[in-house]
Design a protein around this motif. Sequence first.
Motif, short mmCIF file in Angstrom:
data_model
loop_
_atom_site.label_atom_id
_atom_site.label_comp_id
_atom_site.label_asym_id
_atom_site.label_seq_id
_atom_site.Cartn_x
_atom_site.Cartn_y
_atom_site.Cartn_z
N UNK A 1 0.84 -1.21 0.00
CA UNK A 1 0.00 0.00 0.00
C UNK A 1 0.87 1.26 0.00
N UNK A 2 1.93 1.23 0.80
CA UNK A 2 2.81 2.40 0.87
C UNK A 2 3.49 2.65 -0.47
N UNK A 3 3.86 1.57 -1.14
CA UNK A 3 4.51 1.72 -2.46
C UNK A 3 3.55 2.34 -3.48
N UNK A 4 2.25 2.11 -3.29
CA UNK A 4 1.26 2.67 -4.21
C UNK A 4 1.12 4.17 -4.06
N UNK A 5 1.65 4.72 -2.95
CA UNK A 5 1.47 6.15 -2.66
C UNK A 5 2.68 6.96 -3.09
N UNK A 6 3.45 6.45 -4.02
CA UNK A 6 4.61 7.15 -4.56
C UNK A 6 5.54 7.67 -3.48
N UNK A 7 6.28 6.77 -2.84
CA UNK A 7 7.19 7.22 -1.78
C UNK A 7 8.27 8.15 -2.31
#
Lengths: 341, 636
Positions: B336-342
């Motif tokens: 999920x975090x990777x989907x939020x453009x880190x």
Amino acid sequence: MIQVSSPFTHNNNSVRKVMLNVQLAALPALFTHIYFFGFGITIQWTLALITLLVVETIMLKLRNRPIWPYLTDFSGLITVTGLVFCIPPEAPWWVIVSGITFAIIFGKHLYGGLGYNPFNPAMLGFAFLLISFPYEMTQWTLPTQVSGYYLSFIDSFYLIFSGQIHSVPLDQITGATPLDEVKTALSTGVTVPTSLMSDSFNAFRIPYGWAAVNIAFFIGGTWMLISRSIRWQYPVGFLLTMIILSAAFNWFDPETYAPVRFHLLTGGLMLAAFFIITDPVSSSTTPMGRFIYASGIAVLVYIIRNWGAFPEGIAFAVLIMNMFVPIIDQYTQPRVVGYRK
Amino acid sequence: MIQTLSALKVSLIKWFARFYPMAKRNLYHFHGGIFPQYHKELSLSHPLKRGIIPKILVLPLRQHLGIRTEAKVKVGDRVLKNQCIADTKKGLSAPIHAPTSGKVIAIEPRYKPHPSGLKKLSIVIETDGLDECIDNVLDVKGNIPNDPLALKEIVHRAGIVGMGGAGFPTFAKLPEKPGIVKNLLINGAECEPFITCDDMLMQTHADEIIKGAQIVGQALGIERILFGIEDNKQKAIQAVTKACENTHIEIRPVMTVYPMGGQTQLIQELLGMEVPSEHHAIDVGVLMMNVATLRAIYHAVIHGSPLISRFVTISGLGLEEPFNAEALLGTSFLELAEMAAPKQPINYPLIQGGPMMGMALHENNVPIIKTTNCVLANPPEPVEPVMPCIRCGECMDACPINLLPQQLYWHSRNHEFDRVEKLKVFDCIECGCCSFVCPSHIPLVQYYRHAKSAIKEIKHKEAIAKLAQKRHEFKLERLAREKAERDAKIKAKKAAVKQKTAQSASTKGSASAAAAAKAAAMKQKKQAASESGTETVLSARDNAIALAKKRAQAAKDSSKKTPQIPHKPTQVTRQKTIEADRQMDKNTKPSEAGTEVPKDKSSTTDDASKRRAAAIAAARQKAKKSAQKQEDLHEA
């Protein structure tokens, strides 16, 4: 170091910021002091700072503590502020040096440093000076308006380091403080209203210089209240008790007991109300306790000023109330949510 | 009049707060509180994401407060969406359902969001992307239950737990009788910074939340329903107000302050009352439910669908495009975090929950569970060094419970745990306000957590010691009692024998002797519990002789085997005594068959050993129970 447990956020306040804010709040009083009493205080301040840095570094080294973080928490500055305003501006250089040394070593580091001292270091230093050097500690420089002389920076410098000055007669520029003056007059049978008519007091019957410095402290103190560097219980409890006591006694016998404005605007009263008794380390920590602590100091100050051997009693009042702190804390714990009222 | 006055007061305080921000503390009804930077706009400025079906779902068998469920599926099984895959009847728990269709590829320990950072038994599902679903898996008729038990049953089967973060199984929170709850409080405060999942839920599903509240209200016979929302969620307030038209639910916008969403704090704010310490809200007739929980109840009761997904905020200063998602349980945090453009590679620990009460993860690849409301990606910042406490009292002014955090810290640090307990450390809700404001950057909450666990451990040890002492005393008492009983029996027998001897001496007739013998036999029968039927009748005189002989024999035997007849309460010597008795029995049997004295003795020992076994069993039961209690306490 990474934070391992919640919370992971902080309001970015720090001990350093609190201490610097207190320093900032002392500036108006410093400028007023310079205006009325000359540059002596700046020299004393510099001397105190140098002494502080040297003594604190040595003590931290002896105690095997990291020097940089503890030296830069600026807590020592509060001690310096508290003490510098209490000694005569043209006192010999060794007075402030020995005072600060005593305060830092015996008032602070021997108890374990910042946060562990049961007594207010500045007041401990002041009490030490008052007992050890009573003569030097009572020779106050008179305000320019009273003596008619204005000491330049060079004059002050000479006076502090050599103890003499050629341009002006020494006995004309120094004298007793208004508090001392009134007290001495009382013992010779002169009533308070008569004393208040002397040269040391202006048209409002408040002392030259001293009143202004006290008002400057009040302004700085208000800033500290707003910026939450100090808690309101201290000044409110202290000043309220002082006002009530002096008003009551003055109403009872105006010949013997000075009016409220005299008590509030002489000596180090406002300095004590906002800068001395607010030292959180050595004072009570519960809201009710702070109030009691502050009121207790006010009562003792009033007692010492009127019936004690010394003209000013703040240092002893603070030190005595410091001893009561543990018991005040014990009996003033606030009600926890969910427990009986 | 009073209203205008209070409105005037509020506006005055608000004006004053411009110069003195902490004046805002006078605008609400609990003590302390803080005003952190909220950063809520981060995740609110991006649209809600739905329908994410990751390749792998990891479902820990325990996602709630209580005991672990047991897997009902095997590795290799195909599961359908909504299918119940884990449940237990052993105690407080909530069943777990498959969030989508797929194959169970493993049931093994996997990392889960837990402070221990240990692997816990989980069901791993490989999804097939078909999302094949069982409709109305809970088999409901779609009408609102009118009795609390029916509601409890559905809520339990749906696996619903408190979704605000505590994770207490919701059914256990509901009372069994109607009318107990007077006020239902809907918690939409969401006071933690960064988190906006409840806000988003209220904005998008206000009607479902309200229906859920009505279901609970109707089933439990609740008169008053209050909806508390912090006033920084204007859109949510609008949506909820619209959904509440024509209902008797009161919307109460509350001041934005942390920790407004705490149960005690919101009750104080909305009802002006305090929950007494060591009591639950239900004891004062209050039931509080999070908006997400109410929505889950709505779906369970009306559509028969269990809890398989939840709203989660994926936010943080390390993400370019934070968002809210309706995520399936078991979805990986990292995914999920990777989907939020880190903004930078996520090589730092993510946080479950908000920055105030959340938990830094030891391992980032952990699944969303029922209690996960936020995945927080805040890159680590340099932490200020910890300075000594200067007793400034900021912590005390910030504490919503009105504790003395600074004194608690002082005593916790010095391990003076009795003092810590006296200062009511167990009332601390660990909200973190004290640490937040501490100018010395002391991790205060960490000290209280440590003190709490240390005190619990001390108490546990004390309880064990007490139990052991009790058992020991019981044993001593039992041994003394047994000895007394035995002595009494022997004494009685002696007396009987004496009497018999006296009787036989006086009558001397064979007939009367027989009668006396009979009478004696009867008496002995009464005394001895078990008696063999084929009993040789001997004359009392013979009997006495036999007794004397036997005693002499026994004395010889016992002197050979056991130097002294031990009555000491140790198990080993007891065993020896019993053995000696048995030996005695054997020795006496061939020569004096039918003398019931030794038999009698052995039967006493038999009896005693039976009783002993029973006592041990009872003690074990007791120990088990207390151990269970301890565990429960620990869980709580």
